[in-house]
Design a protein around this motif. Structure first.
Motif, mmCIF file in Angstrom:
data_model
loop_
_atom_site.group_PDB
_atom_site.id
_atom_site.type_symbol
_atom_site.label_atom_id
_atom_site.label_comp_id
_atom_site.label_asym_id
_atom_site.label_seq_id
_atom_site.Cartn_x
_atom_site.Cartn_y
_atom_site.Cartn_z
ATOM 1 N N LEU A 49 0.841 -1.188 0.000
ATOM 2 C CA LEU A 49 0.000 0.000 0.000
ATOM 3 C C LEU A 49 0.874 1.235 0.000
ATOM 4 O O LEU A 49 1.859 1.317 0.743
ATOM 5 N N SER A 50 0.532 2.208 -0.831
ATOM 6 C CA SER A 50 1.183 3.518 -0.821
ATOM 7 C C SER A 50 0.104 4.577 -0.692
ATOM 8 O O SER A 50 -0.595 4.882 -1.668
ATOM 9 N N LEU A 51 -0.050 5.119 0.504
ATOM 10 C CA LEU A 51 -1.037 6.185 0.697
ATOM 11 C C LEU A 51 -0.627 7.446 -0.053
ATOM 12 O O LEU A 51 -1.479 8.186 -0.533
ATOM 13 N N GLU A 52 0.677 7.680 -0.180
ATOM 14 C CA GLU A 52 1.156 8.864 -0.910
ATOM 15 C C GLU A 52 0.719 8.839 -2.366
ATOM 16 O O GLU A 52 0.382 9.873 -2.937
ATOM 17 N N ASN A 53 0.734 7.654 -2.971
ATOM 18 C CA ASN A 53 0.361 7.508 -4.384
ATOM 19 C C ASN A 53 -1.083 7.043 -4.567
ATOM 20 O O ASN A 53 -1.521 6.840 -5.699
ATOM 21 N N SER A 54 -1.783 6.832 -3.467
ATOM 22 C CA SER A 54 -3.171 6.343 -3.500
ATOM 23 C C SER A 54 -3.291 5.042 -4.289
ATOM 24 O O SER A 54 -4.244 4.847 -5.047
ATOM 25 N N LYS A 55 -2.307 4.154 -4.110
ATOM 26 C CA LYS A 55 -2.299 2.875 -4.825
ATOM 27 C C LYS A 55 -2.125 1.725 -3.848
ATOM 28 O O LYS A 55 -1.504 1.861 -2.793
ATOM 29 N N LEU A 56 -2.674 0.607 -4.250
ATOM 30 C CA LEU A 56 -2.516 -0.637 -3.526
ATOM 31 C C LEU A 56 -2.214 -1.696 -4.578
ATOM 32 O O LEU A 56 -2.877 -1.735 -5.622
ATOM 33 N N TRP A 57 -1.193 -2.512 -4.327
ATOM 34 C CA TRP A 57 -0.811 -3.563 -5.263
ATOM 35 C C TRP A 57 -0.949 -4.908 -4.575
ATOM 36 O O TRP A 57 -0.571 -5.052 -3.414
ATOM 37 N N ALA A 58 -1.461 -5.885 -5.295
ATOM 38 C CA ALA A 58 -1.559 -7.246 -4.753
ATOM 39 C C ALA A 58 -1.240 -8.235 -5.862
ATOM 40 O O ALA A 58 -1.663 -8.058 -7.006
ATOM 41 N N VAL A 59 -0.482 -9.266 -5.502
ATOM 42 C CA VAL A 59 -0.215 -10.365 -6.429
ATOM 43 C C VAL A 59 -1.048 -11.546 -5.960
ATOM 44 O O VAL A 59 -0.890 -12.033 -4.837
ATOM 45 N N PHE A 60 -1.955 -11.977 -6.829
ATOM 46 C CA PHE A 60 -2.837 -13.095 -6.546
ATOM 47 C C PHE A 60 -2.325 -14.337 -7.270
ATOM 48 O O PHE A 60 -1.796 -14.239 -8.376
ATOM 49 N N SER A 61 -2.517 -15.492 -6.670
ATOM 50 C CA SER A 61 -2.173 -16.774 -7.275
ATOM 51 C C SER A 61 -3.454 -17.606 -7.329
ATOM 52 O O SER A 61 -3.960 -18.043 -6.289
ATOM 53 N N VAL A 62 -3.978 -17.775 -8.543
ATOM 54 C CA VAL A 62 -5.294 -18.405 -8.723
ATOM 55 C C VAL A 62 -5.260 -19.356 -9.917
ATOM 56 O O VAL A 62 -4.307 -19.377 -10.688
ATOM 57 N N HIS A 63 -6.331 -20.118 -10.056
ATOM 58 C CA HIS A 63 -6.433 -21.058 -11.166
ATOM 59 C C HIS A 63 -7.059 -20.453 -12.419
ATOM 60 O O HIS A 63 -6.936 -21.010 -13.506
ATOM 61 N N SER A 64 -7.749 -19.312 -12.268
ATOM 62 C CA SER A 64 -8.414 -18.720 -13.431
ATOM 63 C C SER A 64 -8.691 -17.243 -13.185
ATOM 64 O O SER A 64 -8.686 -16.770 -12.038
ATOM 65 N N GLU A 65 -8.971 -16.547 -14.257
ATOM 66 C CA GLU A 65 -9.352 -15.143 -14.139
ATOM 67 C C GLU A 65 -10.678 -15.009 -13.395
ATOM 68 O O GLU A 65 -10.883 -14.052 -12.643
ATOM 69 N N THR A 66 -11.545 -15.977 -13.562
ATOM 70 C CA THR A 66 -12.826 -15.971 -12.847
ATOM 71 C C THR A 66 -12.597 -16.026 -11.342
ATOM 72 O O THR A 66 -13.216 -15.274 -10.580
ATOM 73 N N GLU A 67 -11.693 -16.907 -10.907
ATOM 74 C CA GLU A 67 -11.373 -16.995 -9.479
ATOM 75 C C GLU A 67 -10.791 -15.668 -8.985
ATOM 76 O O GLU A 67 -11.133 -15.186 -7.907
ATOM 77 N N LEU A 68 -9.926 -15.058 -9.784
ATOM 78 C CA LEU A 68 -9.344 -13.760 -9.432
ATOM 79 C C LEU A 68 -10.440 -12.723 -9.217
ATOM 80 O O LEU A 68 -10.454 -12.013 -8.208
ATOM 81 N N LEU A 69 -11.360 -12.629 -10.167
ATOM 82 C CA LEU A 69 -12.436 -11.639 -10.063
ATOM 83 C C LEU A 69 -13.317 -11.889 -8.842
ATOM 84 O O LEU A 69 -13.769 -10.945 -8.187
ATOM 85 N N GLU A 70 -13.542 -13.151 -8.505
ATOM 86 C CA GLU A 70 -14.323 -13.478 -7.307
ATOM 87 C C GLU A 70 -13.614 -13.000 -6.042
ATOM 88 O O GLU A 70 -14.250 -12.461 -5.127
#
Length: 80
Positions: A49-70
């Motif tokens: 998280l960077s409050l200065e840049n108003s950004k949050l980054w996350a790396v997800f490890s999933v089996h599909s894009e559908t799982e990611l969106l869920e």
């Protein structure tokens, strides 16, 4: 957990303008809980998280894009 077929996605979230409203602030503890659970499960590999840049980054490890969106949809602060 079976790691075969896992795909890693970097997701960049943009935070709302500051100051954050009361509803946003009230959901932060729940966001932390959900993120911690996903980290423990290996669904999130990193979270920054960077409050200065108003950004949050996350790396997800999933089996599909559908799982990611869920998973993204289940995060309490996603609607913001």
């Amino acid at each position: 957990m079976d790691n075969s077929g896992l795909i890693q996605y970097m997701v960049v979230f943009t935070l709302p303008p500051k100051p954050f409203n009361d509803l946003f602030v009230s959901l932060i503890p729940e966001q932390r809980r959900v993120v911690n659970d996903l980290l423990q499960e290996g669904k999130i590999l990193s979270y920054a998280l960077s409050l200065e840049n108003s950004k949050l980054w996350a790396v997800f490890s999933v089996h599909s894009e559908t799982e990611l969106l869920e998973l993204i949809t289940a995060l309490p602060l996603t609607d913001f």
